[in-house]
Design a protein around this motif. Structure first.
Motif, PDB file in Angstrom:
ATOM      1  N   SER A 162       0.654  -1.170   0.035  1.00 45.02           N
ATOM      2  CA  SER A 162      -0.115  -0.048   0.029  1.00 45.02           C
ATOM      3  C   SER A 162       0.805   1.172   0.062  1.00 45.02           C
ATOM      4  O   SER A 162       1.960   1.472   0.797  1.00 45.02           O
ATOM      5  CB  SER A 162      -1.017  -0.070   1.255  1.00 45.02           C
ATOM      6  OG  SER A 162      -1.840  -1.159   1.209  1.00 45.02           O
ATOM      7  N   ALA A 197      -3.394  -2.474  -0.419  1.00 43.94           N
ATOM      8  CA  ALA A 197      -3.497  -3.599  -1.010  1.00 43.94           C
ATOM      9  C   ALA A 197      -4.929  -4.409  -0.550  1.00 43.94           C
ATOM     10  O   ALA A 197      -5.731  -3.580   0.160  1.00 43.94           O
ATOM     11  CB  ALA A 197      -2.482  -4.385  -0.193  1.00 43.94           C
ATOM     12  N   GLY A 250      -8.483  -4.888  -3.055  1.00 45.65           N
ATOM     13  CA  GLY A 250      -7.568  -3.816  -2.839  1.00 45.65           C
ATOM     14  C   GLY A 250      -8.532  -2.415  -3.425  1.00 45.65           C
ATOM     15  O   GLY A 250      -9.745  -2.793  -3.753  1.00 45.65           O
TER      16      GLY A 250
END
Length: 293
Positions: A162, A197, A250
């Motif tokens: 992320s 993510a 995600g």
């Protein structure tokens, strides 16, 4: 499906606005969210998304046209756009880059996509934001700036991939304040590209006095009102932080915050002013060739 609960001080989701299919320029197909008369959008006015693998949807671009009273921010995920204006500015940005333009009292510019060299279709995915200018600044001198991808700082949000890309403005990350390459946008407007993510969560402090908007461009976000997928703009209420949680695929989002202007908005085509008289003056100036003088 996983549940979502807001933590202390997190901003609640107030409403969700789906983007609408539209066209602009010389027939460019876009998805648009407009909020000219919505105080909870301010200082932002509109968000357009261009997303296509077919060059016929966008290749005609946006030929020369005027603006007054706003700033624009174009941010590209893929593809390339070139800016030219009556001041002699010219520059192109591609994947990960951005262009900022302050129209001020008047500018005439074009925004044209790159033509694939082999004549085939090419992926184009990008956004343009309209940011309102305060009444006291609307007649300022116009200016423009390219921001290439390498100038946009990226920061990891976790150890799962992320990340956040800081395009404009100031952002509180952990114990430090980080900034994008552009900090002079109107109304302290800040824009970040956040990629989460699967099932990842991020919490970002945001100024209490600012409006906060989030546009989902990939995957989905979980909210206290359920899951919200691609193509939706989320508007948040009062609080000290923004809490985001991705769905199982995600999420990619544009996160915006800025200082509300709390001023009248009168919009006509490419002009955004504070009164009908000012719009009429902009039209006269454009028709007699003095808008960008």
């Amino acid at each position: 499906m996983a549940t979502f609960e807001l933590g202390p001080g997190a901003r609640p989701l107030v409403r969700t606005v789906p983007s609408q299919a539209s066209a602009d320029g010389a027939g460019v197909k876009i998805q648009r969210v407009a909020g000219f008369q919505s105080p909870d959008f301010s200082p932002f006015l509109m968000l357009d998304e261009i997303r296509s693998d077919n060059a016929d949807d966008y290749i005609a671009g946006f030929p020369p046209h005027p603006h007054r009273g706003i700033e624009t921010l174009t941010y590209m995920l893929s593809g390339e756009f070139e800016h030219r204006d009556h001041l002699g500015n010219r520059g192109a940005v591609s994947s990960g880059g951005a262009q900022w333009m302050r129209a001020g009292r008047g500018i005439i510019h074009s925004e044209m996509p790159a033509q694939p060299e082999d004549g085939s279709g090419a992926a184009m995915h990008g956004f343009q934001l309209w940011i309102n200018m305060a009444a006291a600044d609307k007649m300022a001198a116009p200016t423009w700036r390219d921001i290439q991808a390498g100038e946009v700082p990226e920061h990891a949000l976790d150890d799962r991939g992320s990340l956040i890309r800081l395009v404009t403005g100031h952002w509180q990350l952990g114990e430090s304040t980080e900034s994008g390459p552009l900090t002079e946008a109107a109304a302290e407007a800040a824009v970040a590209d956040i990629r989460l993510a699967a099932d990842a969560e991020a919490r970002l402090p945001v100024p209490a006095a600012h409006s906060v908007l989030v546009f989902v461009y990939r995957g989905a976000l979980l909210t206290e009102r359920g899951q919200t997928g691609r193509g939706n703009l989320l508007l948040y209420g009062a609080g000290e932080s923004l809490q985001l949680r991705a769905g199982e695929q995600g999420a990619g989002v544009l996160c915006l915050h800025g200082r509300p202007l709390n001023e009248p908005v009168v919009h006509y085509g490419p002009f955004v002013m504070n009164s009908h008289a000012e719009i009429e003056q902009a039209l006269r100036d454009y028709n007699n060739g003095t808008l960008a003088g």
